[in-house]
Write a protein that holds these residues in place. Structure first.
Motif, PDB file in Angstrom:
ATOM      1  N   PRO A 176       0.912 -23.440  15.687  1.00 19.78           N
ATOM      2  CA  PRO A 176       1.662 -24.433  16.474  1.00 19.78           C
ATOM      3  C   PRO A 176       0.958 -24.841  17.765  1.00 19.78           C
ATOM      4  CG  PRO A 176       3.093 -22.644  15.753  1.00 19.78           C
ATOM      5  CD  PRO A 176       1.692 -22.210  15.472  1.00 19.78           C
ATOM      6  N   ILE A 177       0.243 -23.917  18.385  1.00 16.97           N
ATOM      7  CA  ILE A 177      -0.461 -24.223  19.633  1.00 16.97           C
ATOM      8  C   ILE A 177      -1.596 -25.200  19.371  1.00 16.97           C
ATOM      9  CG2 ILE A 177      -1.921 -23.245  21.451  1.00 16.97           C
ATOM     10  CD1 ILE A 177      -0.196 -20.746  21.312  1.00 16.97           C
ATOM     11  N   PHE A 178      -2.402 -24.932  18.333  1.00 14.53           N
ATOM     12  CA  PHE A 178      -3.508 -25.837  18.016  1.00 14.53           C
ATOM     13  C   PHE A 178      -2.991 -27.192  17.547  1.00 14.53           C
ATOM     14  CE2 PHE A 178      -5.881 -21.720  16.992  1.00 14.53           C
ATOM     15  CZ  PHE A 178      -6.446 -21.664  18.265  1.00 14.53           C
ATOM     16  N   ILE A 179      -1.874 -27.199  16.813  1.00  9.70           N
ATOM     17  CA  ILE A 179      -1.284 -28.461  16.370  1.00  9.70           C
ATOM     18  C   ILE A 179      -0.800 -29.265  17.574  1.00  9.70           C
ATOM     19  CG2 ILE A 179       0.695 -29.472  15.173  1.00  9.70           C
ATOM     20  CD1 ILE A 179       0.407 -27.286  13.066  1.00  9.70           C
ATOM     21  N   ARG A 180      -0.159 -28.596  18.524  1.00  9.46           N
ATOM     22  CA  ARG A 180       0.324 -29.288  19.722  1.00  9.46           C
ATOM     23  C   ARG A 180      -0.843 -29.893  20.507  1.00  9.46           C
ATOM     24  NH1 ARG A 180       3.987 -26.284  24.188  1.00  9.46           N
ATOM     25  NH2 ARG A 180       5.204 -25.869  22.314  1.00  9.46           N
ATOM     26  N   LEU A 181      -1.923 -29.135  20.637  1.00  5.56           N
ATOM     27  CA  LEU A 181      -3.092 -29.641  21.346  1.00  5.56           C
ATOM     28  C   LEU A 181      -3.713 -30.826  20.613  1.00  5.56           C
ATOM     29  CD1 LEU A 181      -4.791 -26.261  22.369  1.00  5.56           C
ATOM     30  CD2 LEU A 181      -3.581 -27.852  23.870  1.00  5.56           C
ATOM     31  N   SER A 182      -3.764 -30.735  19.279  1.00  7.34           N
ATOM     32  CA  SER A 182      -4.349 -31.805  18.485  1.00  7.34           C
ATOM     33  C   SER A 182      -3.513 -33.077  18.533  1.00  7.34           C
ATOM     34  CB  SER A 182      -4.506 -31.348  17.032  1.00  7.34           C
ATOM     35  OG  SER A 182      -4.885 -32.414  16.196  1.00  7.34           O
ATOM     36  N   GLU A 183      -2.192 -32.914  18.508  1.00  7.78           N
ATOM     37  CA  GLU A 183      -1.318 -34.082  18.465  1.00  7.78           C
ATOM     38  C   GLU A 183      -1.278 -34.836  19.785  1.00  7.78           C
ATOM     39  OE1 GLU A 183       2.395 -32.606  17.041  1.00  7.78           O
ATOM     40  OE2 GLU A 183       1.705 -32.475  14.959  1.00  7.78           O
ATOM     41  N   GLY A 184      -1.983 -34.329  20.786  1.00  4.18           N
ATOM     42  CA  GLY A 184      -2.160 -35.114  22.003  1.00  4.18           C
ATOM     43  C   GLY A 184      -3.088 -36.289  21.784  1.00  4.18           C
ATOM     44  N   GLU A 185      -3.852 -36.258  20.681  1.00  8.14           N
ATOM     45  CA  GLU A 185      -4.815 -37.328  20.389  1.00  8.14           C
ATOM     46  C   GLU A 185      -4.600 -37.993  19.042  1.00  8.14           C
ATOM     47  OE1 GLU A 185      -8.870 -36.199  20.909  1.00  8.14           O
ATOM     48  OE2 GLU A 185      -8.498 -35.094  22.760  1.00  8.14           O
ATOM     49  N   ILE A 186      -4.215 -37.222  18.035  1.00  9.85           N
ATOM     50  CA  ILE A 186      -4.049 -37.779  16.691  1.00  9.85           C
ATOM     51  C   ILE A 186      -2.688 -37.380  16.133  1.00  9.85           C
ATOM     52  CG2 ILE A 186      -6.512 -37.882  16.152  1.00  9.85           C
ATOM     53  CD1 ILE A 186      -6.277 -35.222  14.728  1.00  9.85           C
ATOM     54  N   SER A 187      -2.315 -38.011  15.031  1.00 14.79           N
ATOM     55  CA  SER A 187      -0.994 -37.789  14.438  1.00 14.79           C
ATOM     56  C   SER A 187      -0.941 -36.454  13.703  1.00 14.79           C
ATOM     57  CB  SER A 187      -0.678 -38.919  13.456  1.00 14.79           C
ATOM     58  OG  SER A 187      -1.492 -38.793  12.290  1.00 14.79           O
ATOM     59  N   PRO A 188       0.269 -36.000  13.363  1.00 20.60           N
ATOM     60  CA  PRO A 188       0.382 -34.765  12.576  1.00 20.60           C
ATOM     61  C   PRO A 188      -0.341 -34.853  11.233  1.00 20.60           C
ATOM     62  CG  PRO A 188       2.507 -35.346  13.517  1.00 20.60           C
ATOM     63  CD  PRO A 188       1.586 -36.490  13.789  1.00 20.60           C
ATOM     64  N   THR A 192      -4.236 -35.347   1.529  1.00 19.22           N
ATOM     65  CA  THR A 192      -3.818 -35.833   2.846  1.00 19.22           C
ATOM     66  C   THR A 192      -4.593 -37.064   3.314  1.00 19.22           C
ATOM     67  OG1 THR A 192      -5.317 -34.201   3.858  1.00 19.22           O
ATOM     68  CG2 THR A 192      -2.989 -33.596   3.649  1.00 19.22           C
ATOM     69  N   LEU A 193      -5.829 -37.254   2.834  1.00 17.08           N
ATOM     70  CA  LEU A 193      -6.614 -38.410   3.273  1.00 17.08           C
ATOM     71  C   LEU A 193      -5.913 -39.735   2.970  1.00 17.08           C
ATOM     72  CD1 LEU A 193      -9.120 -39.679   4.486  1.00 17.08           C
ATOM     73  CD2 LEU A 193     -10.256 -39.439   2.248  1.00 17.08           C
ATOM     74  N   PRO A 194      -5.410 -39.980   1.739  1.00 17.46           N
ATOM     75  CA  PRO A 194      -4.700 -41.249   1.487  1.00 17.46           C
ATOM     76  C   PRO A 194      -3.464 -41.423   2.372  1.00 17.46           C
ATOM     77  CG  PRO A 194      -5.243 -40.141  -0.576  1.00 17.46           C
ATOM     78  CD  PRO A 194      -5.518 -39.161   0.516  1.00 17.46           C
ATOM     79  N   VAL A 195      -2.791 -40.327   2.697  1.00 16.85           N
ATOM     80  CA  VAL A 195      -1.603 -40.418   3.554  1.00 16.85           C
ATOM     81  C   VAL A 195      -1.992 -40.944   4.929  1.00 16.85           C
ATOM     82  CG1 VAL A 195       0.245 -39.119   4.667  1.00 16.85           C
ATOM     83  CG2 VAL A 195      -0.415 -38.559   2.323  1.00 16.85           C
ATOM     84  N   VAL A 196      -3.075 -40.415   5.482  1.00 16.49           N
ATOM     85  CA  VAL A 196      -3.535 -40.859   6.808  1.00 16.49           C
ATOM     86  C   VAL A 196      -3.950 -42.323   6.760  1.00 16.49           C
ATOM     87  CG1 VAL A 196      -5.212 -40.490   8.647  1.00 16.49           C
ATOM     88  CG2 VAL A 196      -4.285 -38.528   7.412  1.00 16.49           C
ATOM     89  N   ILE A 197      -4.660 -42.714   5.704  1.00 18.64           N
ATOM     90  CA  ILE A 197      -5.122 -44.097   5.584  1.00 18.64           C
ATOM     91  C   ILE A 197      -3.943 -45.054   5.441  1.00 18.64           C
ATOM     92  CG2 ILE A 197      -6.415 -45.697   4.128  1.00 18.64           C
ATOM     93  CD1 ILE A 197      -8.333 -43.401   3.491  1.00 18.64           C
TER      94      ILE A 197
END
Length: 325
Positions: free
Chosen positions: A34-46, A216-221
């Motif tokens: 959860p900590i790394f996800i929170r840090l990552s979601e400051g720049e990109i989506s879940p 997950t790649l098609p979902v992001v696209i």
């Protein structure tokens, strides 16, 4: 491993210390997710965060294989150790990667529709689904002591999230999505157990990561989200998520399935929010209330009760040798 720890169980052989350490270290590694996800979601989506988790883990494991065969004297040994993937093994890997990636995608979407408190509480039901799927599809039996311990541990997570739940504003579709995510995640350790006697933990995580990356790649696209982080802090977050949580955490958890049952592993996952909360307290200065500490105690007590049951540790004669990697 020559060191062994004898659990207070007459029916089972001692559990190797290495297996216990694998479970403990794996849970600690996963708790940072959860900590790394929170840090990552400051720049990109879940969704982008999940994609980066999978593709980085795939590349890292590929590099690991490359380094292990770089020395000429290791080349012949490496070729001999290459796993032979049967149709059934490939099917299990496909199912495992699909299960994990779909669960994470649905969970990420649920967080946009419901509160974090609701999602955390609903996800505490995952051990129940693991026991249910094991009973329905694998005819596994769970004894009363294990069920009592699991109920105490799940109750502890309800105590932890009760205050936030009572003040949350959520929608039913978000709660249902979180429930579906927990339902899917409940099957993860059961499939890993089926795979561990066929291929090594490293190959399990690599195969799962490849499938997850492709899903997950098609979902992001399709959602039009930014694909990669754009700062060193964002890259640190997703690389840490892939290496620490995906490779080390899930890999060591797969090793611990050598002696511990999937139901026990799933119940032990209830301790990861505790470790994550303590880490968030140290890193982000989040407050831990008395309810948190009461809930933490209940979770640990419940896990201890399940450990004393016959459904937690596999008898020695039921243990399959784990392939070397």
């Amino acid at each position: 491993m020559f060191y062994r720890v004898r659990l207070r169980q007459q029916w089972s052989a001692p559990v190797e210390l290495g297996v216990i350490l694998s479970l403990v270290i794996g849970l600690v590694a996963i708790s940072f997710s959860p900590i790394f996800i929170r840090l990552s979601e400051g720049e990109i989506s879940p969704y982008s965060t999940i994609f980066n988790r999978f593709w980085i883990a795939t590349v890292a494991l590929g590099l690991w294989n490359g380094i292990s065969t770089k020395r000429p004297e290791d080349s012949v040994s490496f070729l001999k150790k290459q796993p032979v993937y049967s149709v059934q093994t490939l099917g299990l890997l496909l199912g495992l990667g699909t299960l994990l990636s779909t669960s994470l995608i649905v969970w990420a979407w649920s967080l946009t529709e419901t509160s974090v408190a609701n999602s955390a509480i609903i996800h505490s039901l995952t051990p129940i689904f693991t026991a249910l799927w094991g009973w329905l599809f694998l005819k596994r039996q769970i004894d009363g002591k294990f069920l009592m311990g699991m109920a105490i541990a799940v109750g502890g997570t309800l105590v932890i999230g009760f205050h936030d739940l009572s003040h949350s504003d959520s929608r039913i579709q978000g709660d249902l999505a979180a429930l579906f995510s927990a339902l899917l995640l409940g099957g993860y350790p059961l499939i890993v157990e089926q795979l561990k006697s066929r291929i090594s933990p490293k190959e399990i995580i690599k195969g799962c990561s490849i499938v997850g990356m492709l899903i997950t790649l098609p979902v992001v696209i399709l959602t039009g989200e930014q694909l990669f982080p754009h700062t060193i802090h964002g890259w640190f977050a997703v690389i840490s998520l892939a290496v620490i949580c995906q490779i080390i955490g899930l890999g060591l958890e797969a090793v611990s399935l050598k002696r511990f049952s999937p139901e026990f592993i799933s119940t032990c996952h209830l301790v990861t929010p505790i470790l994550g909360s303590i880490a968030a307290w140290g890193i982000f200065g989040e407050i831990l209330s008395p309810d948190n500490w009461i809930g933490f105690t209940c979770v640990l007590l419940g896990i201890y009760v399940t450990l004393l049951s016959r459904s937690a540790v596999k008898p020695q004669d039921a243990v399959n040798p784990l392939p070397l990697d």
